[in-house]
Design an enzyme around this catalytic site. Structure first.
Site, PDB file in Angstrom:
ATOM      1  N   GLU A   1      -7.973 -12.409   5.840  1.00  0.00           N
ATOM      2  CA  GLU A   1      -7.025 -11.741   6.764  1.00  0.00           C
ATOM      3  C   GLU A   1      -7.787 -11.538   8.169  1.00  0.00           C
ATOM      4  OE1 GLU A   1      -6.101  -7.675   6.279  1.00  0.00           O
ATOM      5  OE2 GLU A   1      -4.246  -7.777   7.188  1.00  0.00           O
TER       6      GLU A   1
ATOM      7  N   ASP B   1       2.988  -5.622   2.727  1.00  0.00           N
ATOM      8  CA  ASP B   1       1.747  -5.022   2.858  1.00  0.00           C
ATOM      9  C   ASP B   1       1.953  -3.309   3.151  1.00  0.00           C
ATOM     10  OD1 ASP B   1      -0.869  -5.109   3.222  1.00  0.00           O
ATOM     11  OD2 ASP B   1      -0.827  -5.902   5.134  1.00  0.00           O
ATOM     12  N   ASP B   2       2.532  -3.004   4.579  1.00  0.00           N
ATOM     13  CA  ASP B   2       2.681  -1.772   5.038  1.00  0.00           C
ATOM     14  C   ASP B   2       3.893  -1.480   5.713  1.00  0.00           C
ATOM     15  OD1 ASP B   2      -0.248  -0.657   4.058  1.00  0.00           O
ATOM     16  OD2 ASP B   2      -0.759  -2.553   5.463  1.00  0.00           O
TER      17      ASP B   2
ATOM     18  N   HIS C   1       0.844  -1.118   0.026  1.00  0.00           N
ATOM     19  CA  HIS C   1       0.157   0.048  -0.033  1.00  0.00           C
ATOM     20  C   HIS C   1       0.902   1.143  -0.030  1.00  0.00           C
ATOM     21  CE1 HIS C   1      -3.966  -2.368   1.164  1.00  0.00           C
ATOM     22  NE2 HIS C   1      -2.880  -3.399   1.557  1.00  0.00           N
TER      23      HIS C   1
HETATM   24  N1  HPA Z   1      -5.806  -4.870   5.089  1.00  0.00           N
HETATM   25  C1  HPA Z   1      -6.924  -4.389   4.753  1.00  0.00           C
HETATM   26  N2  HPA Z   1      -6.754  -3.070   4.537  1.00  0.00           N
HETATM   27  C2  HPA Z   1      -5.563  -2.515   4.303  1.00  0.00           C
HETATM   28  C3  HPA Z   1      -4.372  -3.312   4.763  1.00  0.00           C
HETATM   29  C4  HPA Z   1      -4.543  -4.410   5.117  1.00  0.00           C
HETATM   30  O1  HPA Z   1      -3.551  -5.394   5.378  1.00  0.00           O
HETATM   31  N3  HPA Z   1      -3.352  -2.329   4.725  1.00  0.00           N
HETATM   32  C5  HPA Z   1      -3.733  -1.268   4.453  1.00  0.00           C
HETATM   33  N4  HPA Z   1      -4.939  -1.225   4.009  1.00  0.00           N
HETATM   34 ZN    ZN Z   2      -3.024  -5.115   2.010  1.00  0.00          ZN
END
Ligand code: HPA
Ligand code: ZN
Length: 318
Positions: A188, A265-266, A10
């Site tokens: 998730e 991911d982040d 992201h």
């Molecule tokens: N999951 C859902 N939304 C998100 C994520 C994630 O891992 N990272 C940034 N937005």
């Molecule tokens: Zn994500």
């Protein structure tokens, strides 16, 4: 250093805390509540993570901020051997889903990406599930209008607890008709039922999808249909899905025939980098260069890119 492809990153979520604090001080504001005493992003669980994430985006005010962010993120990724990356881009945070504004933000992001030649970037335009289906429609229109060489994918992140996949079908159909590759976050925070629900949107990839492991019939279906999982092990550990990487299901999914890939991911939120992900997998499961080569071939095959780019990537992972 092993060359790497990353499919699940992201863009705003890759902003280091110091980058966000720097923008805040330039703008004469403070965002102290977002950070802990060490200066890291503060959150205890998934919903708090989403709130902190959205709070941090408040200083990403214009195309110039996104250009600076893109450059910083790509330079960081390149330093970990990433040669190809797909970043989730959010019209929600880039001009509030206004199509004219979105085009300006996107041009700035694309120009910044071209200034980092070590890494090939593509954008996956992403709607945010908890902003609801109407916002998703507007986001899809932004995506469809800018689909092309750089914007090649469509996705949905956010709170998996919000609504059913069918509520978002119009947005997904719009993106698919524009020729975009399709991915959805599922499995998730939601269990296997969230994955079954997401499959109704006919994605070729799933963001995470790891909780499919709780339903082996579903795992077999993913394997049979060749649905690719964008697995982010250290994100899952930091958000409390698994106690540590050894308990993460990535190897079990792979060994049952599911196509798995690895992403961050982040990264600054989860204290990770692509190097850390690979090191953690090598340590937990004894994965070797051969395992990582196979993983990267799957990523290259599943990438939302043109055939020439794909062929070049596959050559890197013989
Ligand atoms: N999951 C859902 N939304 C998100 C994520 C994630 O891992 N990272 C940034 N937005
Ligand atoms: Zn994500």
């Amino acid at each position: 250093m092993i060359p790497k492809t990353e499919l699940h990153l992201h863009l705003e979520g890759a902003a280091p805390p110091a980058f966000i604090r720097g923008l805040a001080s330039e703008q004469g504001t403070r965002l102290d509540a977002l950070f802990d005493e060490r200066g890291d992003y503060r959150f205890e669980d998934f919903r708090q993570f989403l709130r902190t994430y959205e709070g941090a985006t408040s200083v990403l005010r214009g195309p110039e901020e996104f250009a600076r962010l893109t450059r910083a993120v790509l330079e960081e990724s390149a330093s970990h051997g990433v040669i190809y990356t797909e970043a989730f881009l959010s019209p929600d945070f880039c001009g509030g889903r206004d199509r004219g504004a979105w085009a300006e933000y996107l041009a700035a992001i694309e120009e910044a990406a071209a200034a980092v030649p070590e890494i090939e970037m593509r954008g996956i335009v992403t709607c945010i599930r908890h902003f609801g289906p109407d916002a998703a429609r507007e986001t899809a229109r932004c995506a469809a209008e800018t689909a092309g060489r750089f914007v090649t994918g469509w996705g949905m992140g956010g709170d998996e607890g919000m609504g059913k996949a069918a509520d978002f079908a119009w947005a997904f159909d719009c993106a698919r008709e524009a020729g975009l590759g399709i991915t959805v976050h599922a499995g998730e925070f939601g269990g296997p039922e969230s994955v079954r629900d997401a499959l109704a949107l006919r994605p070729s990839r799933l963001g995470h999808g790891v909780r499919s492991i709780e339903d082996l019939a579903l795992v077999d279906r993913l394997a049979e249909d060749g649905v690719v999982l964008e697995v982010c092990p250290l994100s899952n550990v930091r958000l409390g899905l698994y106690e540590d990487v050894r308990r993460h299901p990535i190897e079990r999914l792979r060994d049952r025939g599911v196509k798995v890939t690895v992403s961050t991911d982040d990264p600054p939120f989860f204290g990770t980098t692509m190097t850390r992900e690979y090191d953690a997998l090598a340590e937990a499961f004894g994965w070797t260069e051969d395992d990582f080569r196979a993983l990267n071939r799957i990523s290259a095959e599943a990438a939302f890119c043109d055939d020439a780019t794909r062929a070049k990537l596959l050559e890197t992972f013989p």
